[in-house]
Design a protein around this motif. Structure first.
Motif, mmCIF file in Angstrom:
data_model
loop_
_atom_site.group_PDB
_atom_site.id
_atom_site.type_symbol
_atom_site.label_atom_id
_atom_site.label_comp_id
_atom_site.label_asym_id
_atom_site.label_seq_id
_atom_site.Cartn_x
_atom_site.Cartn_y
_atom_site.Cartn_z
ATOM 1 N N VAL A 135 0.342 -2.234 -11.912
ATOM 2 C CA VAL A 135 0.098 -2.041 -10.474
ATOM 3 C C VAL A 135 -1.199 -1.248 -10.224
ATOM 4 O O VAL A 135 -2.008 -1.640 -9.370
ATOM 5 C CB VAL A 135 1.330 -1.411 -9.772
ATOM 6 C CG1 VAL A 135 0.974 -0.863 -8.397
ATOM 7 C CG2 VAL A 135 2.444 -2.440 -9.652
ATOM 8 N N LYS A 139 -4.335 -2.437 -7.910
ATOM 9 C CA LYS A 139 -4.849 -1.638 -6.785
ATOM 10 C C LYS A 139 -6.352 -1.419 -6.952
ATOM 11 O O LYS A 139 -7.113 -1.463 -5.984
ATOM 12 C CB LYS A 139 -4.112 -0.300 -6.692
ATOM 13 C CG LYS A 139 -2.703 -0.446 -6.104
ATOM 14 C CD LYS A 139 -2.100 0.899 -5.772
ATOM 15 C CE LYS A 139 -0.767 0.744 -5.055
ATOM 16 N NZ LYS A 139 -0.066 2.007 -4.854
ATOM 17 N N LEU A 178 9.343 -3.532 -4.612
ATOM 18 C CA LEU A 178 7.889 -3.600 -4.793
ATOM 19 C C LEU A 178 7.251 -4.603 -3.840
ATOM 20 O O LEU A 178 6.136 -4.404 -3.365
ATOM 21 C CB LEU A 178 7.548 -3.979 -6.238
ATOM 22 C CG LEU A 178 7.733 -2.877 -7.279
ATOM 23 C CD1 LEU A 178 7.333 -3.381 -8.662
ATOM 24 C CD2 LEU A 178 6.932 -1.633 -6.930
ATOM 25 N N LEU A 182 4.201 -3.159 -1.872
ATOM 26 C CA LEU A 182 2.859 -3.530 -2.329
ATOM 27 C C LEU A 182 2.163 -4.570 -1.455
ATOM 28 O O LEU A 182 0.995 -4.880 -1.681
ATOM 29 C CB LEU A 182 2.933 -4.045 -3.772
ATOM 30 C CG LEU A 182 3.440 -3.038 -4.809
ATOM 31 C CD1 LEU A 182 3.546 -3.685 -6.190
ATOM 32 C CD2 LEU A 182 2.538 -1.802 -4.871
#
Ligand SMILES: NC(=O)c1ccc[n+]([C@@H]2O[C@H](COP(=O)([O-])OP(=O)(O)OC[C@H]3O[C@@H](n4cnc5c(N)ncnc54)[C@H](O)[C@@H]3O)[C@@H](O)[C@H]2O)c1
Length: 277
Positions: A135, A139, A178, A182
């Motif tokens: 992750v 990002k 998530l 996200l």
């Protein structure tokens, strides 16, 4: 920013992907399908020789892949995998498929705590580690995608599969959470929940002798879909921004029954188990 980041390209196309458990079954099918879609794939597996075979199959199809040995239950190895993938592909990964998993069956009081730990280590911690270390890379890139391989066992609650069911329910809950958390980072999440798929999962798993032959026979002869079909469908579902992939009719039926009436479903399961045991 890439084309995918600008929403012109789908996450399964020309991906820089990492697939765990890529040496066999569904993981191998994911790697080969990503290759067909123009991707580069780091094939991670605890069994390096098996991952290398997948990379050789990719090469035959003219695609580039890398084999890496990794035990997904070991956080240091998954951290290293994430860093190494970036170096090998000379690009930040755009997709991780947390697929590695093991089968475990048996009555609740037959399972040892070592069995539980083994199953949790691979099936649940493996996926947590994969999400944890990839992750931040997504990002950093500004976009990315995750496919977590759960199972219909995440909601069917079939008897004599307690530990496996618990790990897969955890993978589904993680994925659902998530997906919401996200979305604002342009990181897409899909969770795969199949019933039977013909692979080596029974042969590689810890299944009591009284069931293993029967289970393997059912898997190899009565499964309604192949691992290649499952990989293709899941990648298409990811591209269409769907959270769930529930590939087969029986998986869809159980999903509907469980959601329509959880208590009735539990009674049906208990009665069925008493009658057939
Ligand atoms: N086959 C099915 O019927 C079925 C149904 C539902 C869900 N699943 C899930 O699909 C996933 C893939 O399983 P499969 O059916 O292709 O089985 P498989 O046994 O054919 O492949 C699993 C791969 O994972 C690797 N692996 C095992 N432990 C590992 C570890 N600690 N670290 C890294 N790699 C490891 C194995 O070496 C193997 O190459 C699993 O998560 C499984 O639970 C399978």
């Amino acid at each position: 920013m890439s084309l995918f980041g600008k929403k012109k390209q789908k996450p399964s196309q020309n991906a820089y992907a990492v697939v765990t458990g890529a040496g066999s079954g569904i993981g191998r099918s994911f790697a080969l399908e990503l290759a067909r879609r123009g991707g580069m794939v780091v094939c991670a597996d605890i069994n390096l020789a098996a991952a290398e075979e997948t990379v050789a199959l990719m090469a035959q199809a003219g695609a580039k892949g890398f084999a890496v040995q990794c035990d997904v239950g070991d956080k240091a190895q998954v951290q290293q995998l994430a860093d190494q993938a970036e170096v090998l592909m000379q690009h930040l990964p755009t997709l991780v498929i947390n697929n590695a998993g093991v089968g475990l069956g048996g009555k609740f009081d037959e399972l040892t705590l070592d069995d539980w730990q083994w199953c949790m280590h691979v099936n649940l911690w493996g996926v947590i580690h994969g999400c944890h270390y990839f992750v931040p890379k997504f990002k950093q890139l500004g976009y990315g995608a995750i496919i977590n391989v759960a199972s219909a066992a995440s909601y069917t609650a079939a008897p004599e599969m307690t530990a496996y069911n618990v790990t897969k329910a955890g993978v589904r809950a993680l994925s659902e959470t998530l997906s919401a958390e996200l979305a604002k980072f342009d990181i897409k999440v899909n969770v795969l929940c199949p019933t039977l798929v013909p692979t080596n999962i029974i042969k590689n798993g810890r299944i009591p002798g009284r069931y293993s032959k029967l289970a393997d026979h059912a898997l190899m002869n009565y499964a309604m879909t192949t691992s290649d079909d499952v990989a293709r469908l899941t990648l298409n579902r990811l591209d269409s921004n769907a959270l769930y992939t529930i590939p087969q009719i029986d998986a869809k039926l159980f999903w509907l029954m469980k959601r329509a009436s959880p208590s009735l479903y539990a009674k049906f399961l208990g009665t069925g188990y008493r009658l057939f045991k």
